[in-house]
Design a protein around this motif. Sequence first.
Motif, short mmCIF file in Angstrom:
data_model
loop_
_atom_site.label_atom_id
_atom_site.label_comp_id
_atom_site.label_asym_id
_atom_site.label_seq_id
_atom_site.Cartn_x
_atom_site.Cartn_y
_atom_site.Cartn_z
N ILE A 6 41.92 12.31 22.29
CA ILE A 6 40.93 12.38 23.36
C ILE A 6 40.15 11.07 23.44
CG2 ILE A 6 38.75 13.48 24.05
CD1 ILE A 6 39.92 16.11 22.95
N THR A 7 39.74 10.54 22.30
CA THR A 7 39.01 9.28 22.27
C THR A 7 39.86 8.14 22.81
OG1 THR A 7 37.71 10.03 20.39
CG2 THR A 7 37.77 7.66 20.77
N SER A 10 40.22 8.45 26.59
CA SER A 10 38.97 8.07 27.26
C SER A 10 38.79 6.56 27.27
CB SER A 10 37.78 8.72 26.56
OG SER A 10 37.81 10.12 26.72
N ILE A 53 32.90 12.40 27.22
CA ILE A 53 34.04 13.12 26.64
C ILE A 53 34.19 12.77 25.17
CG2 ILE A 53 36.57 13.29 26.66
CD1 ILE A 53 36.36 13.02 29.75
N SER A 57 33.82 15.58 22.28
CA SER A 57 34.94 15.84 21.38
C SER A 57 34.53 15.64 19.92
CB SER A 57 36.15 14.98 21.73
OG SER A 57 35.89 13.62 21.53
#
Length: 136
Positions: A6-7, A10, A53, A57
């Motif tokens: 996710i990181t 993003s 985000i 997360s």
Amino acid sequence: MIIIAITTMSLILIAGSLRQIFASLEFEHKIFSFQLFLSILLLYTIVMIGFAIIYVSLIEHGVMVYQEAGQFEPLHWKEEIARSMYFSGVTLFTVGYGEMVPVGVGRWIAIFEAMIGYSLPAALVAKVWQHYKIEH
């Protein structure tokens, strides 16, 4: 593992947006336009959402990234998204109201986000001015 994915996604979205705005300035024939204004607005929105985000997360995986005055228990994920968006916006625009502070790894992420928010206007002005000087 999901937090890394996710990181990474993003950060790729943020980097792609930054690259796109500077590439689009190459094709502008005006020093400023409504299209450029909307592009900058969209860029800031994407960067703000991207960092929100990342914050959400990390929080969902038990990593503290910020702390709100008087708020110590975790919130429902929907409320946490709204709180992360607010924290991201305050950090990106370097407003810093003071009721929320970054902690732990969140300090380094907030520094990086604030650095983007602080340097982006200067970089955009320099790019537009450079393009304007080349044409004239």
